[in-house]
Design a protein around this motif. Structure first.
Motif, PDB file in Angstrom:
ATOM      1  N   GLY A 221     -36.786 -12.569 -29.524  1.00  0.00           N
ATOM      2  CA  GLY A 221     -36.812 -11.150 -29.855  1.00  0.00           C
ATOM      3  C   GLY A 221     -35.517 -10.565 -30.358  1.00  0.00           C
ATOM      4  O   GLY A 221     -35.486  -9.440 -30.822  1.00  0.00           O
ATOM      5  N   GLY A 222     -34.427 -11.273 -30.269  1.00  0.00           N
ATOM      6  CA  GLY A 222     -33.149 -10.724 -30.707  1.00  0.00           C
ATOM      7  C   GLY A 222     -32.452  -9.975 -29.586  1.00  0.00           C
ATOM      8  O   GLY A 222     -32.847 -10.017 -28.426  1.00  0.00           O
ATOM      9  N   LYS A 223     -31.402  -9.262 -29.980  1.00  0.00           N
ATOM     10  CA  LYS A 223     -30.583  -8.548 -29.015  1.00  0.00           C
ATOM     11  C   LYS A 223     -31.354  -7.350 -28.444  1.00  0.00           C
ATOM     12  O   LYS A 223     -32.033  -6.636 -29.163  1.00  0.00           O
ATOM     13  N   VAL A 224     -31.221  -7.130 -27.147  1.00  0.00           N
ATOM     14  CA  VAL A 224     -31.895  -6.021 -26.468  1.00  0.00           C
ATOM     15  C   VAL A 224     -30.967  -4.807 -26.534  1.00  0.00           C
ATOM     16  O   VAL A 224     -29.811  -4.875 -26.130  1.00  0.00           O
ATOM     17  N   ASN A 225     -31.477  -3.686 -27.047  1.00  0.00           N
ATOM     18  CA  ASN A 225     -30.646  -2.485 -27.146  1.00  0.00           C
ATOM     19  C   ASN A 225     -30.900  -1.547 -25.960  1.00  0.00           C
ATOM     20  O   ASN A 225     -31.740  -1.809 -25.107  1.00  0.00           O
ATOM     21  N   SER A 226     -30.170  -0.435 -25.938  1.00  0.00           N
ATOM     22  CA  SER A 226     -30.263   0.479 -24.791  1.00  0.00           C
ATOM     23  C   SER A 226     -31.633   1.153 -24.698  1.00  0.00           C
ATOM     24  O   SER A 226     -32.089   1.484 -23.608  1.00  0.00           O
TER      25      SER A 226
ATOM     26  N   PHE B   6     -40.338  -8.336 -19.131  1.00  0.00           N
ATOM     27  CA  PHE B   6     -40.374  -6.945 -18.675  1.00  0.00           C
ATOM     28  C   PHE B   6     -39.113  -6.575 -17.902  1.00  0.00           C
ATOM     29  O   PHE B   6     -38.641  -5.443 -17.998  1.00  0.00           O
ATOM     30  N   ALA B   7     -38.549  -7.508 -17.152  1.00  0.00           N
ATOM     31  CA  ALA B   7     -37.329  -7.230 -16.402  1.00  0.00           C
ATOM     32  C   ALA B   7     -36.126  -7.001 -17.324  1.00  0.00           C
ATOM     33  O   ALA B   7     -35.286  -6.146 -17.052  1.00  0.00           O
ATOM     34  N   THR B   8     -36.052  -7.747 -18.414  1.00  0.00           N
ATOM     35  CA  THR B   8     -34.935  -7.585 -19.344  1.00  0.00           C
ATOM     36  C   THR B   8     -35.182  -6.495 -20.369  1.00  0.00           C
ATOM     37  O   THR B   8     -34.266  -6.051 -21.031  1.00  0.00           O
ATOM     38  N   GLY B   9     -36.427  -6.065 -20.528  1.00  0.00           N
ATOM     39  CA  GLY B   9     -36.776  -5.053 -21.521  1.00  0.00           C
ATOM     40  C   GLY B   9     -37.007  -5.630 -22.892  1.00  0.00           C
ATOM     41  O   GLY B   9     -37.245  -4.902 -23.854  1.00  0.00           O
ATOM     42  N   ALA B  10     -36.957  -6.942 -23.023  1.00  0.00           N
ATOM     43  CA  ALA B  10     -37.114  -7.588 -24.328  1.00  0.00           C
ATOM     44  C   ALA B  10     -38.537  -7.487 -24.866  1.00  0.00           C
ATOM     45  O   ALA B  10     -38.756  -7.628 -26.061  1.00  0.00           O
ATOM     46  N   ILE B  11     -39.506  -7.218 -24.017  1.00  0.00           N
ATOM     47  CA  ILE B  11     -40.895  -7.135 -24.442  1.00  0.00           C
ATOM     48  C   ILE B  11     -41.172  -5.847 -25.224  1.00  0.00           C
ATOM     49  O   ILE B  11     -42.127  -5.745 -25.970  1.00  0.00           O
TER      50      ILE B  11
END
Length: 74
Positions: free
Chosen positions: A25-30, A65-70
């Motif tokens: 998914g790439g880098k996770v943003n805020s 879901f924990a990292t927010g990458a989804i």
């Protein structure tokens, strides 16, 4: 030969234990990391990553879901 089998087994386990959105998914943003406040619009989920996690490795959903990458980046 035994060393090669060990390396291949380790790589296979690492691949299976990873989650699709976190890896691809790439880098996770805020925006993806923060939970929306009450009354704010909910975050959109990456449907392809969700289906891939369900089919390939369902526990990977927890990681995504924990990292927010989804969630889709904004």
């Amino acid at each position: 030969m035994k060393k090669l089998k060990t390396i291949l087994a380790t790589m296979l386990i690492a691949l299976l234990m990873s989650s699709c959105a976190t890896v691809f998914g790439g880098k996770v943003n805020s925006h993806q990391k923060t939970k929306p406040a009450p009354g704010q619009q909910q975050r959109d989920v990456r449907v392809v990553a969700l289906i891939a996690n369900i089919l390939l490795f369902p526990p990977g959903l927890i990681v995504d879901f924990a990292t927010g990458a989804i969630y889709k980046p904004q």
